[in-house]
Scaffold this motif. Structure first.
Motif, PDB file in Angstrom:
ATOM      1  N   HIS A 145      67.975  36.644  62.937  1.00 28.03           N
ATOM      2  CA  HIS A 145      68.492  35.054  61.876  1.00 28.03           C
ATOM      3  C   HIS A 145      67.012  34.957  61.281  1.00 28.03           C
ATOM      4  O   HIS A 145      66.901  33.510  61.060  1.00 28.03           O
ATOM      5  CB  HIS A 145      68.706  34.501  63.722  1.00 28.03           C
ATOM      6  N   HIS A 146      66.516  35.818  60.614  1.00 25.75           N
ATOM      7  CA  HIS A 146      65.087  35.474  60.180  1.00 25.75           C
ATOM      8  C   HIS A 146      64.448  34.522  60.215  1.00 25.75           C
ATOM      9  O   HIS A 146      64.056  33.824  59.227  1.00 25.75           O
ATOM     10  CB  HIS A 146      66.212  35.512  58.815  1.00 25.75           C
ATOM     11  N   LEU A 147      63.552  35.109  61.391  1.00 27.86           N
ATOM     12  CA  LEU A 147      62.779  33.929  62.038  1.00 27.86           C
ATOM     13  C   LEU A 147      61.991  34.765  61.762  1.00 27.86           C
ATOM     14  O   LEU A 147      61.466  36.422  61.816  1.00 27.86           O
ATOM     15  CB  LEU A 147      63.392  33.497  63.606  1.00 27.86           C
ATOM     16  N   PHE A 148      60.744  34.297  62.193  1.00 28.73           N
ATOM     17  CA  PHE A 148      59.076  34.772  62.668  1.00 28.73           C
ATOM     18  C   PHE A 148      59.138  34.729  64.021  1.00 28.73           C
ATOM     19  O   PHE A 148      59.829  33.721  64.751  1.00 28.73           O
ATOM     20  CB  PHE A 148      58.023  33.915  61.662  1.00 28.73           C
ATOM     21  N   VAL A 149      58.412  35.950  64.605  1.00 30.27           N
ATOM     22  CA  VAL A 149      57.681  36.098  65.650  1.00 30.27           C
ATOM     23  C   VAL A 149      56.483  36.494  65.732  1.00 30.27           C
ATOM     24  O   VAL A 149      56.053  36.409  64.722  1.00 30.27           O
ATOM     25  CB  VAL A 149      58.420  37.168  66.293  1.00 30.27           C
ATOM     26  N   ILE A 150      55.832  34.899  66.081  1.00 29.63           N
ATOM     27  CA  ILE A 150      53.903  34.678  66.208  1.00 29.63           C
ATOM     28  C   ILE A 150      53.942  35.456  67.629  1.00 29.63           C
ATOM     29  O   ILE A 150      54.383  34.112  68.974  1.00 29.63           O
ATOM     30  CB  ILE A 150      53.961  33.709  65.836  1.00 29.63           C
ATOM     31  N   ALA A 165      50.882  48.152  70.798  1.00 27.66           N
ATOM     32  CA  ALA A 165      49.604  46.950  71.246  1.00 27.66           C
ATOM     33  C   ALA A 165      50.326  45.278  71.345  1.00 27.66           C
ATOM     34  O   ALA A 165      51.267  45.010  69.951  1.00 27.66           O
ATOM     35  CB  ALA A 165      48.607  46.986  70.411  1.00 27.66           C
ATOM     36  N   LEU A 166      50.128  44.632  72.541  1.00 33.69           N
ATOM     37  CA  LEU A 166      50.256  43.617  72.131  1.00 33.69           C
ATOM     38  C   LEU A 166      49.615  43.054  71.249  1.00 33.69           C
ATOM     39  O   LEU A 166      48.666  43.106  70.818  1.00 33.69           O
ATOM     40  CB  LEU A 166      49.835  43.098  73.195  1.00 33.69           C
ATOM     41  N   GLY A 167      50.820  42.198  69.922  1.00 33.82           N
ATOM     42  CA  GLY A 167      50.133  41.356  68.954  1.00 33.82           C
ATOM     43  C   GLY A 167      49.964  42.142  67.821  1.00 33.82           C
ATOM     44  O   GLY A 167      50.005  41.468  66.773  1.00 33.82           O
ATOM     45  N   THR A 168      50.621  43.166  67.756  1.00 32.11           N
ATOM     46  CA  THR A 168      51.427  44.246  66.789  1.00 32.11           C
ATOM     47  C   THR A 168      52.645  44.255  66.342  1.00 32.11           C
ATOM     48  O   THR A 168      53.403  44.554  65.669  1.00 32.11           O
ATOM     49  CB  THR A 168      51.071  45.304  66.740  1.00 32.11           C
ATOM     50  N   ILE A 169      53.233  43.373  67.219  1.00 32.25           N
ATOM     51  CA  ILE A 169      55.187  43.785  67.423  1.00 32.25           C
ATOM     52  C   ILE A 169      55.781  42.417  66.425  1.00 32.25           C
ATOM     53  O   ILE A 169      56.552  42.911  65.485  1.00 32.25           O
ATOM     54  CB  ILE A 169      55.553  43.947  68.834  1.00 32.25           C
ATOM     55  N   GLY A 170      55.335  41.741  66.950  1.00 32.75           N
ATOM     56  CA  GLY A 170      55.584  40.571  65.488  1.00 32.75           C
ATOM     57  C   GLY A 170      55.155  40.125  64.442  1.00 32.75           C
ATOM     58  O   GLY A 170      53.966  41.295  64.358  1.00 32.75           O
ATOM     59  N   ASP A 171      55.094  39.304  63.823  1.00 30.33           N
ATOM     60  CA  ASP A 171      55.044  39.721  62.454  1.00 30.33           C
ATOM     61  C   ASP A 171      53.594  39.026  61.712  1.00 30.33           C
ATOM     62  O   ASP A 171      52.926  39.394  61.867  1.00 30.33           O
ATOM     63  CB  ASP A 171      55.387  37.492  61.161  1.00 30.33           C
ATOM     64  N   PHE A 172      52.798  37.912  63.617  1.00 23.18           N
ATOM     65  CA  PHE A 172      51.846  37.692  63.854  1.00 23.18           C
ATOM     66  C   PHE A 172      51.312  37.757  64.823  1.00 23.18           C
ATOM     67  O   PHE A 172      52.141  37.774  65.459  1.00 23.18           O
ATOM     68  CB  PHE A 172      51.278  36.573  63.083  1.00 23.18           C
ATOM     69  N   GLY A 173      50.100  38.105  64.931  1.00 24.29           N
ATOM     70  CA  GLY A 173      49.862  37.922  66.992  1.00 24.29           C
ATOM     71  C   GLY A 173      48.630  37.443  66.866  1.00 24.29           C
ATOM     72  O   GLY A 173      47.253  37.846  66.297  1.00 24.29           O
ATOM     73  N   CYS A 174      48.101  36.349  68.234  1.00 22.99           N
ATOM     74  CA  CYS A 174      47.105  35.836  68.616  1.00 22.99           C
ATOM     75  C   CYS A 174      46.697  36.171  69.892  1.00 22.99           C
ATOM     76  O   CYS A 174      46.625  36.716  70.998  1.00 22.99           O
ATOM     77  CB  CYS A 174      47.315  34.528  68.521  1.00 22.99           C
ATOM     78  N   TYR A 175      45.248  37.161  69.216  1.00 20.04           N
ATOM     79  CA  TYR A 175      44.651  36.937  70.777  1.00 20.04           C
ATOM     80  C   TYR A 175      43.070  35.757  70.844  1.00 20.04           C
ATOM     81  O   TYR A 175      42.770  35.470  70.059  1.00 20.04           O
ATOM     82  CB  TYR A 175      43.377  38.537  70.533  1.00 20.04           C
TER      83      TYR A 175
END
Ligand SMILES: *Cc1c(COP(=O)(O)O)cnc(C)c1O
Length: 378
Positions: A145-150, A165-175
């Protein structure tokens, strides 16, 4: 008194802060900031890691980078911290809350597709307790569906999904490196970026809209104002504290895991008797022992257990009140579909004391008192 949390301190923090002070540079992007970011880039196989002043700010940066516009819809669990939602509300997004899996408290990816509309712009999975969401499913739906994953991986540093690693799978990851997280710098966080296209934009955003990062690398001879931005850069004092923690990653991890495993083993009998429910770790997830929780029968039993433990000097706490039931949650979003588990499971969940350096006798005491509660309670 057994505290619920004690901020992690491993021994070298003060010496590194002293070193930062002596170096004459205590603002951001100095030697310690660089060490921390490069270390994470390597260890987690991330294209870029930018230290930020908090995970909340990393989420805000991600919302800016994804160019969320007023009226856009963002899908997220209702069972999460307010920051997951705030970052998108600040850009005028409408929040679409979806239900969770009761076993992990993570967003139920099976509901995602029906919750998507033409206005949907992003999906924000939260890896609760550092236990991964089912990222393959989420990524497949997002790509279709052409959506960002954050990824809100605030609790997920040193946790993995099928080895990533969690945070590296979507477009952006936040720690997050808040004092309540496994690895800390007091207040702080990091933004992980996978697509090179966004790296420069993110640096500008973090440096008040200027290209100062390129200037410091010697790529340009003066820096100017190039876009909108803010100040999301933590000081070297915070980064120095974090560097001591990252150097002791394994030590902190092992210590927390010992406590986690102890709780898990020692409370097994209560689960077998049907008195409590313990956390479930899906086969695709390897977790970081961020949190140990149990689930009581219902909210009344939980309240009684909290009081019982408090009287015995043990500080246990419940967690999120679902966002869709809050004043702001109602104003900025709505719950898609049926709330089968979010409210019910959130009312049962109780977090046990968990921190780096917890004494064996203390965790034994916690477990004994919980057993006492359930034997007297029969
Ligand atoms: C801690 C936390 C945050 C916020 O982190 P800060 O660094 O305090 O801004 C956001 N989301 C989740 C799920 C968290 O646990």
């Amino acid at each position: 008194m057994i505290d619920f949390n004690i901020p992690p301190y491993t021994g070298k923090e003060l010496a590194y802060i002293q070193q930062a002070v002596s170096s004459g540079k205590i603002c951001g992007d100095g030697a310690f900031t660089k060490k921390c970011s490069e270390w994470m880039e390597k260890r987690y196989d991330a294209k870029k890691v930018l230290l930020t002043t908090s995970c909340t700010h990393a989420l805000e940066m991600a919302a800016h980078l994804a160019a969320i516009q007023p009226g856009d819809e963002v899908i997220l669990p209702s069972y999460t911290f307010v920051s997951t939602a705030d970052a998108f509300v600040l850009r005028g997004a409408k929040l679409v809350f979806v239900d969770i899996h009761p076993e992990t408290m993570n967003l139920d990816e099976r509901i995602l597709e029906e919750a998507i509309t033409e206005k949907t712009k992003a999906i924000v999975p939260v890896h609760y307790a550092g236990v991964a969401c089912d990222m393959d499913q989420i990524m497949e739906i997002a790509r279709k569906h052409h959506l960002f994953v954050i990824e809100d991986a605030a609790q997920g540093i040193e946790s993995f999904y099928k080895g990533k690693a969690l945070g590296t799978i979507g477009d952006f990851g936040c720690y997050s490196f808040h004092e309540t997280k496994n690895y800390s710098m007091g207040e702080g966080g990091a933004l992980l970026i996978q697509d090179r296209e966004y790296i420069e934009k993110a640096e500008v955003l973090r440096e008040k809209g200027t290209n100062r990062s390129r200037f410091f690398r010697g790529e340009i001879d003066k820096y100017t104002w190039v876009d909108f931005g803010s100040s999301y850069l933590p000081s070297e004092l915070n980064a120095a504290y974090l560097w001591a923690q990252l150097e002791s990653t394994q030590q902190i991890f092992d210590d927390r895991m010992t406590t986690w495993n102890f709780y898990h083993e020692s409370l097994k009998d209560l689960e077998e008797k049907g008195q409590i429910v313990r956390p479930y770790i899906p086969p695709y997830a390897s977790h970081n022992a961020h949190m140990y929780y149990i689930k009581t029968k219902d909210v009344d039993e939980r309240t009684r257990l909290i009081c019982f433990l408090k009287e015995r000097g043990i500080h246990c706490v419940f967690h999120y009140i679902p966002l869709h039931s809050s004043e702001a949650g109602k104003k900025f979003g709505y719950f898609y579909g049926e709330d089968r588990y979010t409210t019910r499971e959130s009312e049962r969940l109780l977090r046990l004391p968990m921190y780096y350096g917890m004494k064996e006798s203390d965790r034994q005491y916690v477990v004994e008192e919980i057993h006492k509660f359930y034997s007297e309670n029969r």
